[in-house]
Design a protein around this motif. Structure first.
Motif, PDB file in Angstrom:
ATOM      1  N   ASN A 317       0.853  -1.188   0.000  1.00 40.83           N
ATOM      2  CA  ASN A 317       0.000   0.000   0.000  1.00 40.83           C
ATOM      3  C   ASN A 317       0.891   1.242   0.000  1.00 40.83           C
ATOM      4  O   ASN A 317       2.113   1.122   0.071  1.00 40.83           O
ATOM      5  CB  ASN A 317      -0.996  -0.021   1.164  1.00 40.83           C
ATOM      6  N   VAL A 318       0.295   2.422  -0.083  1.00 37.29           N
ATOM      7  CA  VAL A 318       1.115   3.637  -0.223  1.00 37.29           C
ATOM      8  C   VAL A 318       1.980   3.919   0.991  1.00 37.29           C
ATOM      9  O   VAL A 318       2.914   4.704   0.934  1.00 37.29           O
ATOM     10  CB  VAL A 318       0.289   4.900  -0.517  1.00 37.29           C
ATOM     11  N   PHE A 319       1.657   3.300   2.117  1.00 42.18           N
ATOM     12  CA  PHE A 319       2.491   3.520   3.293  1.00 42.18           C
ATOM     13  C   PHE A 319       3.668   2.546   3.308  1.00 42.18           C
ATOM     14  O   PHE A 319       4.465   2.544   4.235  1.00 42.18           O
ATOM     15  CB  PHE A 319       1.674   3.370   4.573  1.00 42.18           C
ATOM     16  N   GLY A 320       3.745   1.706   2.275  1.00 42.93           N
ATOM     17  CA  GLY A 320       4.883   0.803   2.155  1.00 42.93           C
ATOM     18  C   GLY A 320       4.671  -0.542   2.828  1.00 42.93           C
ATOM     19  O   GLY A 320       5.578  -1.358   2.877  1.00 42.93           O
ATOM     20  N   THR A 321       3.463  -0.767   3.362  1.00 43.49           N
ATOM     21  CA  THR A 321       3.193  -2.058   3.977  1.00 43.49           C
ATOM     22  C   THR A 321       2.946  -3.095   2.886  1.00 43.49           C
ATOM     23  O   THR A 321       2.045  -2.917   2.058  1.00 43.49           O
ATOM     24  CB  THR A 321       1.946  -1.972   4.881  1.00 43.49           C
ATOM     25  N   ARG A 322       3.736  -4.144   2.881  1.00 43.84           N
ATOM     26  CA  ARG A 322       3.641  -5.118   1.806  1.00 43.84           C
ATOM     27  C   ARG A 322       2.382  -5.964   1.971  1.00 43.84           C
ATOM     28  O   ARG A 322       2.073  -6.444   3.056  1.00 43.84           O
ATOM     29  CB  ARG A 322       4.872  -5.996   1.814  1.00 43.84           C
ATOM     30  N   LEU A 323       1.653  -6.115   0.860  1.00 45.06           N
ATOM     31  CA  LEU A 323       0.408  -6.863   0.921  1.00 45.06           C
ATOM     32  C   LEU A 323       0.555  -8.256   0.329  1.00 45.06           C
ATOM     33  O   LEU A 323      -0.049  -9.199   0.799  1.00 45.06           O
ATOM     34  CB  LEU A 323      -0.692  -6.109   0.175  1.00 45.06           C
ATOM     35  N   THR A 324       1.348  -8.373  -0.728  1.00 42.03           N
ATOM     36  CA  THR A 324       1.475  -9.666  -1.376  1.00 42.03           C
ATOM     37  C   THR A 324       2.756  -9.730  -2.202  1.00 42.03           C
ATOM     38  O   THR A 324       3.348  -8.707  -2.521  1.00 42.03           O
ATOM     39  CB  THR A 324       0.242  -9.953  -2.262  1.00 42.03           C
ATOM     40  N   THR A 325       3.172 -10.939  -2.534  1.00 43.05           N
ATOM     41  CA  THR A 325       4.395 -11.141  -3.303  1.00 43.05           C
ATOM     42  C   THR A 325       4.131 -12.131  -4.438  1.00 43.05           C
ATOM     43  O   THR A 325       3.439 -13.133  -4.234  1.00 43.05           O
ATOM     44  CB  THR A 325       5.499 -11.704  -2.385  1.00 43.05           C
ATOM     45  N   CYS A 326       4.659 -11.827  -5.622  1.00 41.34           N
ATOM     46  CA  CYS A 326       4.596 -12.761  -6.745  1.00 41.34           C
ATOM     47  C   CYS A 326       6.035 -13.122  -7.105  1.00 41.34           C
ATOM     48  O   CYS A 326       6.846 -12.228  -7.348  1.00 41.34           O
ATOM     49  CB  CYS A 326       3.927 -12.117  -7.960  1.00 41.34           C
ATOM     50  N   ARG A 327       6.349 -14.428  -7.126  1.00 43.50           N
ATOM     51  CA  ARG A 327       7.735 -14.827  -7.349  1.00 43.50           C
ATOM     52  C   ARG A 327       7.899 -15.472  -8.720  1.00 43.50           C
ATOM     53  O   ARG A 327       7.057 -16.278  -9.150  1.00 43.50           O
ATOM     54  CB  ARG A 327       8.168 -15.813  -6.264  1.00 43.50           C
ATOM     55  N   SER A 328       8.980 -15.131  -9.382  1.00 45.95           N
ATOM     56  CA  SER A 328       9.241 -15.717 -10.702  1.00 45.95           C
ATOM     57  C   SER A 328       9.457 -17.218 -10.574  1.00 45.95           C
ATOM     58  O   SER A 328       9.098 -17.980 -11.459  1.00 45.95           O
ATOM     59  CB  SER A 328      10.466 -15.063 -11.333  1.00 45.95           C
ATOM     60  N   ILE A 329      10.016 -17.632  -9.442  1.00 50.39           N
ATOM     61  CA  ILE A 329      10.356 -19.046  -9.279  1.00 50.39           C
ATOM     62  C   ILE A 329       9.116 -19.922  -9.239  1.00 50.39           C
ATOM     63  O   ILE A 329       9.153 -21.102  -9.581  1.00 50.39           O
ATOM     64  CB  ILE A 329      11.233 -19.242  -8.028  1.00 50.39           C
ATOM     65  N   ASP A 330       7.965 -19.307  -8.884  1.00 46.98           N
ATOM     66  CA  ASP A 330       6.733 -20.081  -8.856  1.00 46.98           C
ATOM     67  C   ASP A 330       6.278 -20.481 -10.268  1.00 46.98           C
ATOM     68  O   ASP A 330       5.474 -21.388 -10.429  1.00 46.98           O
ATOM     69  CB  ASP A 330       5.631 -19.309  -8.125  1.00 46.98           C
ATOM     70  N   SER A 331       6.761 -19.743 -11.276  1.00 51.21           N
ATOM     71  CA  SER A 331       6.505 -20.159 -12.657  1.00 51.21           C
ATOM     72  C   SER A 331       7.726 -20.878 -13.199  1.00 51.21           C
ATOM     73  O   SER A 331       7.877 -21.052 -14.410  1.00 51.21           O
ATOM     74  CB  SER A 331       6.210 -18.936 -13.543  1.00 51.21           C
TER      75      SER A 331
END
Lengths: 413, 293
Positions: A317-331
């Motif tokens: 979010n705009v305050f920099g709190t990470r909401l989710t991650t997408c990893r290349s290694i998962d593909s």
């Protein structure tokens, strides 16, 4: 319109930095004596929270003041509310002023709800008779009911906020200064408050409204004043002001759908061996539809031969709190780059499940199990999820729900 | 809603203009504005009382009992053990008169001194004439003092009716008691307002003030009558502006005390000076104290 209702001319506010101690006292007096002996006027070094602001507001205008944290929004409101005096410049307000800088101003926890309505109301500038006239309405709006004769210290936090906001909602003034008070209470009550604010906005009052909630700002206001580091950057239609603000964080003005990443702030190894050089949002505007696929292209450049690079694409979010991650290694994607290699990566998130709001893309790359990481960019690109395409906009924007995880429900009876 | 038009019309008729500037005049106290906020003043005084005595069963009794018990202790410690003269009046009344008057002064001092720190919450969120806050606490203090005087009056009547021997008599000057009380209150308020602006930036001053405040009671004829002090040293005691005021209270209420008009005139002069200085400093400090405190 004949005469403007708010006139701000060259308004500045400076703060002295540092602690107050013997050293600062010594320094202040040394400077004072030096100035006195030499007859010179050496200015003190100040931090300017706002500098040289000038603008005018016409009666009936609803103005949103936007800008990131530390842009000087609160300082401006504090000066206009006469809580602190400006260092330079002046402002003229023509009419009765009410400022709502917090919810529950003047509340005393030992007093009952009823007593607090009167106390808080008079603090905010109402007369006792005016409150008496509106008392029933206020109580009804707050949904406090029979608890009105109970000391507020026994209220739940939700009840407290509801009562406090209800007092504020019935203020009568020509100019209202409102600071983020909507960010409280449960979703249903927030919707009610927003509705009430809309009523007020349409009733011809002049309102100065500060909020981080772009949805609410856009809904309520027509004109935007965008502050950056204490200076006025843009003053005009709210949509344009909001776009400037949303785009500005990535260094680009306006709708930024791609961004050159060669010179941005970064950490980790900061791209000494391998770096991100660009990011692009593919085939979609800055404002994306709710739950519509998100496509991005990442450009990179390798300065050395690097093996087994994994990429992390984070949404915060705009305050920099990470909401989710997408990893290349998962593909199953792991890069091995030769020296001097340049290339592009594509990725798509088919169903993002992000509630309406503004988001920040963060990029990270690492090789093997290297702790530092090859490159990390905290604020690579921003995009906004459109609230209009979201069926339950109000409940979604007013409470930070985070990512909506797809789930399957059933009722077992 | 649809009452916006009314709001605008109202504005045009009143056309109140608020000017916010970096400069300000030392003498511009917006005293007229205080009148507009009388509802707030009333509710703040009420809040002070209600919150102080909430969940107590015998609310106003405590106000009276405290001074009474303290006076009883004084009777034992200073009267019986210390053998300090009370100018021939019953010690309990002597000490009560002194304590009520002195606490009027010291409470006014303390509460005005704390105006910024104890109201920081509202001061940093909403505008109202800042002077309302100290005025409200002064009102509470005055009301308490009056109630305590009533309590003392009851004891006075009891002693007067039971023991005929005592030569107690009210002086006709008792009609001036409200003026003397106001004078004591304003003196404390002035000192407190000065302290409030001095302690915002450098808190060191606080420790000095606390010491001075604690010692002041011994420099004032509360536990002893002024007549105890040798004649050629009385001028020194009279330098304390509170001395003649408290002697005056005892004089009009109990008929004992050493007062003359020049001493009272001096006290009033000092009070006026201190109060004006306090107001000037307070209004200078109120403009930016939220940035510093």
């Amino acid at each position: 319109m004949s005469q403007s209702i708010i006139e701000v001319e060259g308004l500045s506010k400076g703060y002295r930095l540092g602690e107050i101690n013997l050293r600062s006292l010594h320094r202040a007096w040394k400077k004072r004596i030096k100035n006195w002996i030499q007859g010179a006027k050496e200015e003190e070094e100040l931090f300017w929270a706002i500098k040289d602001l000038s603008f005018k507001v016409n009666p009936g205008e609803v103005v949103g003041v936007i800008g990131s944290n530390g842009a000087g929004k609160s300082t401006l409101l504090k000066i206009l509310s006469r809580i602190t005096a400006p260092t330079e410049g002046r402002a003229v307000l023509r009419g009765k002023l009410a400022s709502l800088l917090e919810v529950g101003t003047g509340f005393h926890h030992e007093l009952t709800g009823r007593e607090n309505i009167f106390l808080s109301g008079t603090f905010l500038g109402l007369k006792r008779k005016e409150i008496e006239a509106k008392y029933e309405e206020i109580v009804e709006f707050s949904q406090i009911g029979e608890f009105i004769e109970t000391p507020v210290k026994r209220y739940s936090s939700g009840m407290f906020v509801r009562l406090a906001f209800s007092v504020a909602a019935f203020l009568e003034a020509d100019i209202m200064i409102v600071d983020e008070v909507l960010a409280v209470g449960d979703a249903a009550f927030q919707r009610k408050c927003l509705g009430k604010m809309e009523d007020v906005a349409q009733s011809g009052r002049t309102i100065l409204f500060v909020s981080h909630n772009m949805g609410a700002v856009k809904e309520l206001t027509t004109r935007g004043i965008y502050l950056k580091k204490g200076r006025l950057v843009f003053d005009g239609p709210i949509d344009e002001a909001a776009n400037q603000y949303l785009g500005a964080a990535t260094g680009n003005e306006g709708h930024a759908t791609s961004h050159d990443l060669k010179l941005v702030e970064r950490s980790g190894e900061s791209g000494k061996r391998w770096m991100f050089t660009g990011i692009q949002s593919v085939g979609q505007p800055f404002l994306v539809g709710y739950n519509k696929p998100l496509r991005f292209e990442l450009e990179y450049e390798s300065k050395e031969k690097v093996d087994e690079i994994q990429i992390g694409f984070h949404i915060a979010n705009v305050f920099g709190t990470r909401l989710t991650t997408c990893r290349s290694i998962d593909s199953g994607v792991k890069l091995t780059c030769a020296k001097g290699e340049k290339g592009k990566l594509s990725m798509v998130i088919e169903k993002p499940f992000l509630p309406p709001g503004l988001y920040m893309v963060q990029l990270g790359a690492m090789s093997g199990f290297d702790e530092n990481g090859l490159d990390y960019i905290h604020d690579a690109l921003r995009f906004e999820v459109n609230h209009e395409s979201c069926p339950d906009y109000y409940t979604a924007t007013h409470k930070d729900q985070g990512v909506r995880m797809p789930s399957v429900w059933s009722v077992d009876r | 809603m649809g009452d916006g038009g009314v709001g605008l019309k109202k504005m045009n008729s009143v056309n109140k203009e608020i000017v916010i500037e970096s400069k300000h005049s030392l003498w511009d106290w917006h005293l007229g504005e205080l009148w507009d906020y009388q509802d707030l003043l009333f509710l703040m005084v009420r809040r002070d009382f209600v919150s102080k005595y909430k969940q107590t069963l015998f609310a106003p009794i405590w106000m009276l009992v405290q001074t009474f018990l303290k006076s009883v202790v004084y009777v034992v410690v200073f009267g019986k053990i210390g053998q300090i003269s009370t100018d021939g009046v019953p010690p309990i009344l002597f000490y009560m008169a002194g304590l009520i008057s002195f606490s009027l002064f010291s409470s006014a001092w303390s509460s005005c001194w704390a105006s910024f720190s104890s109201n920081l919450g509202v001061f940093s969120k909403v505008y109202f004439p800042r002077l309302i806050a100290p005025i409200a606490s002064l009102c509470s203090i005055l009301i308490e003092a009056v109630l305590q005087m009533v309590g003392m009056g009851l004891i006075y009547l009891y002693i007067k009716t039971t023991s005929l021997s005592v030569g107690l008599h009210l002086h006709w000057g008792v009609v001036f008691l409200p003026i003397i009380f106001m004078n004591i209150l304003f003196l404390g308020a002035g000192v407190g307002l000065i302290c409030s602006s001095l302690t915002i930036k450098y808190r060191d001053v606080r420790y000095i003030i606390i010491f001075v405040q604690g010692m002041w009671v011994y420099a004032t004829p509360v536990i002893y009558p002024l007549s105890c002090i040798p004649e050629h040293w009385r001028w020194l005691a009279a330098l304390n502006p509170l001395t003649s005021l408290i002697e005056a209270v005892k004089y009009v209420v109990l008929g004992v005390g050493t007062v003359n008009l020049s001493m009272l005139g001096y006290s009033m002069g000092v009070t006026a000076f201190v109060l004006v200085l306090g107001l000037v400093l307070f209004h200078k400090a109120e403009r930016t104290f939220v940035d510093i405190i």
